[in-house]
Design an enzyme around this catalytic site. Structure first.
Site, PDB file in Angstrom:
ATOM      1  N   HIS A   1      -7.098 -14.442  20.384  1.00 16.45           N
ATOM      2  CA  HIS A   1      -6.669 -15.820  20.643  1.00 16.45           C
ATOM      3  C   HIS A   1      -6.996 -16.741  19.473  1.00 16.45           C
ATOM      4  O   HIS A   1      -7.175 -17.942  19.663  1.00 16.45           O
ATOM      5  CB  HIS A   1      -7.333 -16.376  21.906  1.00 16.45           C
ATOM      6  CG  HIS A   1      -6.719 -15.915  23.176  1.00 16.45           C
ATOM      7  ND1 HIS A   1      -6.781 -14.603  23.594  1.00 16.45           N
ATOM      8  CD2 HIS A   1      -6.007 -16.563  24.147  1.00 16.45           C
ATOM      9  CE1 HIS A   1      -6.158 -14.483  24.757  1.00 16.45           C
ATOM     10  NE2 HIS A   1      -5.677 -15.658  25.108  1.00 16.45           N
TER      11      HIS A   1
ATOM     12  N   GLU B   1       7.274 -13.739  27.648  1.00 16.72           N
ATOM     13  CA  GLU B   1       7.569 -14.321  26.337  1.00 16.72           C
ATOM     14  C   GLU B   1       8.909 -13.873  25.775  1.00 16.72           C
ATOM     15  O   GLU B   1       9.589 -14.638  25.077  1.00 16.72           O
ATOM     16  CB  GLU B   1       6.446 -13.997  25.346  1.00 16.72           C
ATOM     17  CG  GLU B   1       5.227 -14.909  25.450  1.00 16.72           C
ATOM     18  CD  GLU B   1       4.273 -14.554  26.580  1.00 16.72           C
ATOM     19  OE1 GLU B   1       4.528 -13.543  27.282  1.00 16.72           O
ATOM     20  OE2 GLU B   1       3.283 -15.271  26.769  1.00 16.72           O
TER      21      GLU B   1
ATOM     22  N   GLU C   1       5.136 -21.518  29.206  1.00 19.74           N
ATOM     23  CA  GLU C   1       4.226 -21.243  30.323  1.00 19.74           C
ATOM     24  C   GLU C   1       3.293 -22.429  30.559  1.00 19.74           C
ATOM     25  O   GLU C   1       2.599 -22.859  29.642  1.00 19.74           O
ATOM     26  CB  GLU C   1       3.406 -19.987  30.018  1.00 19.74           C
ATOM     27  CG  GLU C   1       4.274 -18.746  29.970  1.00 19.74           C
ATOM     28  CD  GLU C   1       3.636 -17.577  29.231  1.00 19.74           C
ATOM     29  OE1 GLU C   1       2.406 -17.553  29.087  1.00 19.74           O
ATOM     30  OE2 GLU C   1       4.386 -16.689  28.793  1.00 19.74           O
TER      31      GLU C   1
ATOM     32  N   ASP D   1      -1.013 -15.649  18.748  1.00 16.52           N
ATOM     33  CA  ASP D   1      -1.265 -14.214  18.924  1.00 16.52           C
ATOM     34  C   ASP D   1      -0.204 -13.569  19.825  1.00 16.52           C
ATOM     35  O   ASP D   1       0.083 -12.383  19.695  1.00 16.52           O
ATOM     36  CB  ASP D   1      -2.628 -14.001  19.574  1.00 16.52           C
ATOM     37  CG  ASP D   1      -3.726 -14.825  18.928  1.00 16.52           C
ATOM     38  OD1 ASP D   1      -4.582 -14.247  18.267  1.00 16.52           O
ATOM     39  OD2 ASP D   1      -3.717 -16.080  19.078  1.00 16.52           O
ATOM     40  N   PHE D   2       0.337 -14.364  20.763  1.00 16.59           N
ATOM     41  CA  PHE D   2       1.278 -13.799  21.726  1.00 16.59           C
ATOM     42  C   PHE D   2       2.649 -13.549  21.113  1.00 16.59           C
ATOM     43  O   PHE D   2       3.528 -12.982  21.772  1.00 16.59           O
ATOM     44  CB  PHE D   2       1.428 -14.695  22.963  1.00 16.59           C
ATOM     45  CG  PHE D   2       0.137 -15.113  23.619  1.00 16.59           C
ATOM     46  CD1 PHE D   2      -1.055 -14.445  23.359  1.00 16.59           C
ATOM     47  CD2 PHE D   2       0.107 -16.181  24.500  1.00 16.59           C
ATOM     48  CE1 PHE D   2      -2.247 -14.840  23.963  1.00 16.59           C
ATOM     49  CE2 PHE D   2      -1.073 -16.587  25.105  1.00 16.59           C
ATOM     50  CZ  PHE D   2      -2.252 -15.922  24.834  1.00 16.59           C
TER      51      PHE D   2
HETATM   52  C1  LIG Z   1       1.203 -12.351  26.676  1.00 19.03           C
HETATM   53  C2  LIG Z   1       0.356 -13.479  27.149  1.00 19.03           C
HETATM   54  N1  LIG Z   1       0.945 -14.602  27.570  1.00 19.03           N
HETATM   55  C3  LIG Z   1       0.213 -15.634  28.010  1.00 19.03           C
HETATM   56  C4  LIG Z   1      -1.148 -15.557  28.024  1.00 19.03           C
HETATM   57  C5  LIG Z   1      -1.971 -16.754  28.475  1.00 19.03           C
HETATM   58  N2  LIG Z   1      -2.534 -16.487  29.784  1.00 19.03           N
HETATM   59  C6  LIG Z   1      -3.774 -16.018  29.911  1.00 19.03           C
HETATM   60  S1  LIG Z   1      -4.171 -15.718  31.497  1.00 19.03           S
HETATM   61  C7  LIG Z   1      -2.658 -16.228  32.025  1.00 19.03           C
HETATM   62  C8  LIG Z   1      -2.352 -16.200  33.477  1.00 19.03           C
HETATM   63  C9  LIG Z   1      -2.388 -14.824  34.019  1.00 19.03           C
HETATM   64  O1  LIG Z   1      -2.133 -14.860  35.379  1.00 19.03           O
HETATM   65  P1  LIG Z   1      -2.435 -13.615  36.305  1.00 19.03           P
HETATM   66  O2  LIG Z   1      -1.810 -12.394  35.746  1.00 19.03           O
HETATM   67  O3  LIG Z   1      -2.031 -13.982  37.677  1.00 19.03           O
HETATM   68  O4  LIG Z   1      -4.009 -13.390  36.230  1.00 19.03           O
HETATM   69  P2  LIG Z   1      -5.172 -14.336  36.718  1.00 19.03           P
HETATM   70  O5  LIG Z   1      -5.542 -15.192  35.542  1.00 19.03           O
HETATM   71  O6  LIG Z   1      -4.688 -15.111  37.874  1.00 19.03           O
HETATM   72  O7  LIG Z   1      -6.297 -13.413  37.039  1.00 19.03           O
HETATM   73  C10 LIG Z   1      -1.873 -16.628  30.969  1.00 19.03           C
HETATM   74  C11 LIG Z   1      -0.515 -17.157  31.100  1.00 19.03           C
HETATM   75  C12 LIG Z   1      -1.738 -14.377  27.557  1.00 19.03           C
HETATM   76  N3  LIG Z   1      -3.057 -14.239  27.496  1.00 19.03           N
HETATM   77  N4  LIG Z   1      -0.967 -13.348  27.135  1.00 19.03           N
END
Ligand SMILES: Cc1ncc(C[n+]2csc(CCOP(=O)(O)OP(=O)(O)O)c2C)c(N)n1
Ligand SMILES: Cc1ncc(C[n+]2csc(CCOP(=O)(O)OP(=O)(O)O)c2C)c(N)n1
Ligand SMILES: [Mg+2]
Ligand SMILES: [Mg+2]
Lengths: 341, 325, 341, 325
Positions: free
Chosen positions: D129, D60, D29, D85-86
């Site tokens: 995290h 994931e 990602e 953590d993920f």
């Molecule tokens: C399972 C998981 N994968 C990756 C992340 C890292 N991560 C945190 S926010 C995010 C983006 C989320 O995008 P969206 O759902 O569009 O929400 P936004 O941040 O735009 O509000 C990612 C990839 C995470 N916290 N949990």
């Protein structure tokens, strides 16, 4: 069809929203805006540690739901949860103090900005693992249905969240059990730094999946608090009346980077400019004025909110670091962390 | 006193708690109409109805989310994860959400829930349906981990788990489902964190749990009659909370410690127990601490191969005999 | 619309399937049928241990795909994978021996009935955790695309599998990357003992979700080998030509219980009877005869297959238990299981 | 010799292997266009193009399925799981699929793949995290588990992991990303399963890994200058395979063992190490085996609270001083 146009195919609300409510919505949006800006300043001053995710530009959604929800309803939010927390009536000072890791923080600094929770206000948590809270929200809805308490769970998440497995499982289970839950996808066009269009097989990451769960396709202009409010009222009352879940896609834009460390450079200038024109607060203010609200009143609100944010900041700053004893508290229901005798 | 199998004890335990408390609900895959794949929950749907006993889709994350959200809002739900191996598809709900929420919210959220599951090997189901995941659970702060070895303990510990206000992983040993025992009449409620000394002995302490308890006991008898080695056998019953006191007292008396673990070796609960003993009562030890575990391999399916992996009575006897010399 | 009718809205194939191929398909289906029946007998005799999941009634799907796939294509199956293994040309004896946990088993008894694998035949594994192999299959497809090798991954799974998160993630990723993978949902109406309709928000658990991934809605009569074959040829060639993934829902019925321990009592008698009438082998045989195939030839095939199954059974029985040394082999690529020096 | 940060070493390590071998691809990602959330992978998309460096959705399970399927069919893929953590949302792919497939198929399937991830605390990111999940990984037979503590080790161990034919979990300590060190010119390739003695000493052995290595070294200096306690410090570098020989030799020499672990206590890798020592060289020990770990709690977010949890130099000094008395 571009996303900007897509907004126009949104829900046509016909609820008459009275002036008082509009003023309330305006005030709330300004609160959310000024709070987030202050949080950002405090980060630049080194007073907010760790990470934080701002909702600048997305205020209409949380403000409108905050007004539409009833006491006893539950909010489930993500790490981007400051606005949702404040919108349920949680005071600013403890939220600010939590971002700063202080003793007076909402969770005394133990959770941090990504985990804001105030059970007392129905704010059932901010969840930092993408997708995790969708299944949890259906659990609250299950409990409402089981106890026949007519409470509704509202679960907010981003566009990027629609591609993770938990989304799919939660939507299906909510649908078959007709649970009183409203899923709100805040489509702000990006996951962290990657465009949602690059990683999603459909144009509308939530709405284009609703039919996979036998649900209606619902899109709303997420920068228009009146539109969001109308849709919220409609969907909350359906949930409350036993008509099952809804999945709403609210189109909006994250005006800043993903988190405090991100300048958001991957966003085309033209796109940023276009969405700044659609800023929920300036456009709403203009609408209110056209409809006869007094500019002086709105200015007065702006001033009151600034004073409130200043007060909250001072209060938060006045709080000391959390007592280190807290480290070993509240792992278990007995208040402690013992794992052995 | 009634004769009950470990399998029947599951249904009896759930029913005991559901009769007592209307806030208890039970859900999982094929648990209601079909009575569960191990037929451990038959009759519950009939007694408590579809409002309280629910069949779910194959959606383990949704199942655990449901019980978590329900527990946050006033219920005391029980979920079944059919085989403990399947925790891998919903580990986030367990390890990141349930385990951490009370702490992160500074005590605002209570999660009185139980997840019961069929754990361990012995049924020739192969590597993805035979795992002992007690270590996965024990390694995550915020989870209680319970493993009964008899029908009576199953009911008593299950009741304690349901009445507990923290998330409990309740691991039923699949290979024990067919075992039977006498059960006292009336409500049975035990306490978490209390080991049972199953056999008193003076030469060495064997600490064990779950399906290894009967094997350790049998081995202890053979060691006593054949070798004159008199082992104390402790069934720890719950890994978290851990009855460290019972273990330390016993080892202080016997001066030797053996663990018998169904799990693959690395980071097994026995390592934790060994490290506690080697730290706190080092000077009471007369000889090495020895762990008897499944080798650090995935489990093979064929009967002859599987029997070679999980600690057997013969293996336990051999190792203890060899190391007590 | 009942499911029986739904079958009629299926794909109308227009491929002309020649007599030789039909005879091949018939033979293969009989092989799969007789093999499974023998496995069941051996279980009753206590010679098949552990568990096993039969495909009785679902033979048309694996038989047709087995013929339609090319050498180099990859099969990913579930624990219900005997038929898919044999359909890729894996001989019966090692499969039977694996079910019996013998040294001559396909994996020398280490995997068991739920994990049949023969890389040499493109049978890339049988996976016993629901949903797990969908993401893995897209990895193979990714590799084909990366190496431009024009291989296609075919991934078989059940109706119940459509409600787990991995399904959703795999479909989306396959679609956005246009990977050469064909997902085949064998909708046999049940997960283990629970009707798929009781736990799914849409009527067609796979087809009604295709649009959520920008894919076509595809339903085929899974008891008609000609129909399945035609659809397989079409979808395999699209995948091979870079047109991306397909999701097919093949309607069929599991004539026995879920696994060896299950008598299948939860199925209404009337439903069982209706589907036995639609048995893929008897109906296909009738079709071939109407179209001019000789009954004597078909009888001869039946006899040859029975002899083959007998031979395989004898061979498997003649094999001893696996040597216990195998227990400590092949955890790692060095052939051993050492985790320390 | 060039100065490189641990963060920059990540990109250098991936590039080294991608230049060498066309079958190496990298996905995750935000790893490509954005260069990763820790900016550890910037430049790779530019050098190797979108065919070999790919941004994925937040999926994931799909990410790990992709690398597993690709590894089965001829590639040597690298996946990023952003925060360790993920792993909880995709643990099935790791623990049930990757770890077991070679064994279950009797050696038919090879899985030459690496999953790299940001592990551990120290950045005030809170309980979801900041976890140290090395124990989750070590507890599952079939996974190799590597944790570099310096930029050079990062490159050398990463190269070894990519060239290994088994699935490797490569855990980068987030709190080390900013640390810098000299790196030799040219290709760097180490071997898995070889510990490094970072400091020679005679009074006690400290076994540690990852972000705890610099802390243990600093503590050893303080103990030496202030207390006259001369500690040997071992960086184990990989938990599986484990360089048990190096540990046993050192403890046989010093007669005392301390572990310094970032992970929460229960079932930590240090327990495994303690149990090996307490079994195999019990009679060489002169005193208790002591583990210094994060307490068995989820991690708090506030700086003062987080600093109280993860073993600090002061805490290490205190414990060793106290227990060597
Ligand atoms: C399972 C998981 N994968 C990756 C992340 C890292 N991560 C945190 S926010 C995010 C983006 C989320 O995008 P969206 O759902 O569009 O929400 P936004 O941040 O735009 O509000 C990612 C990839 C995470 N916290 N949990
Ligand atoms: C993650 C997971 N959950 C549950 C199970 C137990 N289980 C095995 S097969 C099965 C039913 C699967 O139904 P379906 O996908 O329709 O396939 P079918 O058995 O009908 O071929 C279940 C629930 C499992 N193996 N993995
Ligand atoms: Mg977004
Ligand atoms: Mg099915």
């Amino acid at each position: 069809m571009t996303l900007a146009n897509a907004a126009h195919e949104g829900f046509q609300h016909n609820l008459v929203i009275d002036r008082d409510l509009q003023i309330k919505l305006y005030r709330r949006m300004v609160e959310l805006r000024q709070f987030e800006k202050r949080a950002y300043d405090l980060f630049l001053q080194g007073l907010v540690k760790g990470t934080s995710h701002l909702s600048l530009g997305q205020e209409a959604i949380s403000a409108a739901f905050g007004e539409a929800m009833q006491q006893g309803d539950w909010t489930f939010a993500t790490y981007r949860g400051h606005a949702h927390t404040l919108s349920r009536g949680v005071p600013m000072a403890p939220v600010m103090a939590e971002l700063m890791g202080r003793a007076d923080g909402l969770m005394a600094g133990k959770g941090g900005s990504m985990h804001l929770t105030s059970v007392e206000h129905g704010m059932m948590g901010s969840y930092a693992i993408v997708g995790a809270h969708l299944p949890i929200a259906i659990g609250a809805a299950f409990s409402s249905k089981y106890r026949n308490s007519h409470q509704v769970a509202v679960c907010f998440f981003g566009d990027g969240t629609t591609n993770i497995g938990a989304f799919h499982e939660a939507l299906n289970l909510a649908a078959i059990w007709k649970l009183p839950v409203v899923f709100v996808c805040e489509n702000n066009l990006y996951m962290e730094y990657t465009s949602i269009y690059d990683v999603t097989a459909v144009e509308h990451p939530a709405a284009d999946r609703a039919s996979a769960y036998g649900l209606e396709r619902l899109i709303v202009d997420g920068n228009d608090p009146d539109a969001v409010y109308s849709m919220a009222i409609d969907r909350l009352s359906r949930a409350r009346n036993g008509e099952g879940p809804s999945l709403i896609e609210a189109l909006t834009y994250r005006q800043t980077g993903h988190s405090r460390a991100d300048p958001g450079k991957y966003r085309p200038d033209e796109e940023v400019a276009r969405w700044l024109e659609k800023d929920p607060i300036t456009t709403y203010r203009a609408r209110l004025v056209v409809n006869g609200a007094s500019g002086a009143l709105l200015d007065q609100i702006d001033g009151e909110v600034m004073a409130e944010v200043d007060r909250a900041t001072e209060q938060a700053k006045a709080s000391g670091p959390p007592p280190v004893e807290l480290v070993m508290k509240d792992v278990w229901s007995d208040g402690g962390s013992g794992w052995r005798n | 006193m009634a004769q009950l199998s470990y399998r029947e004890a599951v249904g009896a335990a759930i029913a005991q708690e559901m009769r007592r408390d209307e806030s208890v609900v039970f859900l999982g895959e094929d648990v209601a109409a079909a009575g569960g794949v191990f037929k451990a929950t038959s009759g519950l749907l009939e007694e408590f109805g579809p409002r309280r006993v629910l069949d779910t889709p194959i959606s383990e994350q949704a199942i655990l989310g449901t019980v978590m959200g329900a527990a946050m809002t006033g219920l005391r739900p029980i979920a079944e994860i059919m085989y403990s191996d399947f925790f891998a598809v919903c580990w986030d709900l367990v390890a990141n959400q349930m385990a951490k929420t009370r702490y992160m919210t500074n005590g605002q959220v209570s999660l009185p829930l139980v997840i019961r599951t069929g754990n361990g090997g012995g049924l020739r189901f192969g590597a993805q349906h035979s795992q002992s995941i007690e270590n996965w659970a024990m390694a995550v702060p915020g989870l209680k981990v319970v493993m009964p070895s008899t029908p009576e303990d199953l009911i008593g510990l299950f009741a304690a788990s349901v009445r507990d206000n923290d998330p409990v992983l309740f691991l039923e040993s699949k290979s024990l489902y067919a075992s039977k025992d006498e059960i006292p009449e009336g409500e049975i409620v035990h306490r978490l964190g209390e080991a049972k000394i199953k056999r008193v002995g003076s030469d060495a302490t064997i600490v064990t749990i779950g399906a290894m308890v009967p094997r350790a006991l049998e081995a202890a008898e053979l060691l006593s009659s054949g070798q004159g080695i008199d082992c104390e056998v402790i069934d720890i019953r719950s890994l978290v909370p851990l009855d460290a006191k019972a273990i330390l007292e016993s080892v202080a008396k016997t001066s030797r410690l053996f663990t018998v673990e169904e799990n693959p070796r690395l980071c097994g609960w026995g390592a934790e127990v060994a490290s506690i003993v080697a730290d706190e009562i080092f000077y009471d030890l007369d000889g090495p601490i020895v762990r008897i575990t499944t080798p650090h391999i995935p489990l093979p399916a064929a009967a002859e191969l599987e029997d070679e992996t999980i600690p057997s009575v013969a293996k336990i006897v051999d190792v203890i005999k060899g190391r007590m010399g």
